[in-house]
Motif scaffolding. Structure first.
Motif: not given
Length: 431
Positions: A70-79, A199-208
């Motif tokens: 089972p696999t899942i893909w997530f792209n955080p840079w959209k948010y 590709r995310c903002t620094p805050d968003a990347a660390i939030t993930v």
């Protein structure tokens, strides 16, 4: 000139499209991901921008799915927002699980359908708990498709009220999610791919990254995270150090989070040469040893950068050919100027104002003398430029690079390149 095509830098989507020789490396890594027993496990796929991290992870995804993992893909840079991004991560995972469980339940035997129904109930409770937690912090929760619209309305109305059930599930989220993954994978593992963190903002990347630990960190999961190590280290350093990034603490943060750093294998330059040679127009330029030496010195084996360079050079050649077929000499000049525009845009602007600076740099390199006056200042402000111009100098042995262009030639080519050369590349240390 032959048919002119623009080259895309879209990621490889599956194993059959592998042109970079990633398959063998991906198979070794997937064997390790599938065989590791001490879970959860976090793997960092480290590599600079444009080196094929997304392509490599897509190949891994394809290999694992072929093995029914089972696999899942997530792209955080959209948010963009921190609240939105952790919620989107959780709801993406829950939605993927819920959709797959629904399919399994519809196709399974009665006992299996009952078991899946129980797991689905837990999944939906977790989705509501996550939405409740977001509703305590914002008035616009995302639901990812698991939570119905009427539930959203209910949580909005209860923004200032107490929802005991949801609160309880927030406190037990990790344990409940652990049970869901155990049931969903039948005692196996769930592999979550997170792409484009850098590709995310620094805050968003660390939030993930924090969300993986806080909400999903007890389940039998393998988290595979693609990132530029330096970019995320700096993001963590800013998070922990305030206005002045604390890179030591940033590295320590990443080391604690990433159990296994996997440095993306480089693409052999010879392989990239074989792929790209037929794409260069005119064909007479494609076999130029000087052109490929320029590409190798300036871009190495970075597929994305090389494709962008070839696009710009092809368009420049086609534009020049509107008046007269450009010589190989002129096209090599165009290629060097295009490289300067992509990698050293500040120097490219100076060159437009002062076309003779290229010749002065070249003469200083040939005589092994120091630059003086403004040229010395420009050299200090543009580290790497002199090394590049030395590599493509007419005085370099073993190659037949042309002498620097005249002032009129520089003006003509820079005017064309302003239109055809695309955007400068992302900042990078070229020293």
């Amino acid at each position: 000139m032959g048919e002119l095509q623009l080259l895309t830098d879209n990621a490889i989507r599956q194993v059959s499209e592998d042109d970079f020789g990633f398959r063998a490396h991906a198979r070794v890594l997937c064997n390790a991901l599938e065989g590791t027993e001490d879970l959860p496990l976090t793997v960092g796929i480290f590599g600079p921008w444009g080196m094929g991290k997304s392509s490599f992870m897509n190949i891994c995804l394809d290999l694992l799915r072929a093995r029914n993992v089972p696999t899942i893909w997530f792209n955080p840079w959209k948010y963009d927002e921190k609240d939105e991004i952790w919620h989107a991560l959780i709801q993406t995972v829950l939605t993927e699980i819920a959709d797959d469980l629904e399919k399994r339940r519809a196709a399974g035997e009665e006992s299996w359908r009952e078991r899946m129904a129980e797991v689905l109930v837990t999944v939906r409770r977790l989705s509501k708990a996550a939405a409740w937690l977001l509703a305590r912090r914002t008035a616009a929760p995302l639901t990812g498709g698991v939570l119905a619209a009427e539930d959203v309305d209910r949580f909005q109305e209860a923004f200032a009220a107490s929802d005991v059930e949801a609160y309880v599930h927030v406190n037990h989220f990790e344990e409940d999610f652990k049970d869901v993954v155990h049931q969903y994978t039948d005692g196996g593992r769930l592999v979550l791919f997170v792409d484009d963190l850098d590709r995310c903002t620094p805050d968003a990347a660390i939030t993930v990254l924090d969300s993986l630990k806080l909400f999903l960190g007890e389940a039998s999961c393998v988290f595979v995270l693609a990132m530029d190590q330096q970019v995320i280290t700096e993001a963590a350093g800013r998070k922990l150090g305030g206005d002045t990034p604390d890179l030591v603490r940033g590295r320590q943060y990443l080391e604690k989070l990433i159990h296994f750093p996997y440095h993306l294998p480089g693409v052999p330059f010879e392989l990239l040469y074989r792929q790209m040679q037929a794409k260069i127009r005119p064909e007479s330029l494609a076999g130029s040893g000087e052109l490929w030496e320029l590409i190798k010195v300036a871009f190495g084996a970075n597929p994305r950068r090389v494709r962008r360079f070839v696009n710009g050079l092809n368009l420049t050649a086609a534009t020049l050919a509107l008046h007269t077929q450009p010589s190989t000499r002129r096209l090599l000049h165009a290629g060097i100027l295009l490289t300067l525009r992509m990698l050293y845009p500040s120097f490219f602007l100076i060159l437009q104002e002062d076309p003779g600076i290229w010749n002065r740099f070249d003469e200083a390199e040939a005589r092994k003398t120091q630059l003086g006056g403004r040229d010395e200042i420009v050299d200090g402000q543009n580290p790497g430029v002199r090394r590049l111009l030395a590599a493509v100098s007419a005085h370099r042995e073993g190659f037949d690079f042309p002498l620097p262009p005249t002032a009129d030639e520089v003006r003509l080519l820079t005017e064309v390149l302003t239109v055809t050369g695309g955007l400068p590349s992302a900042p990078e240390d070229h020293s």
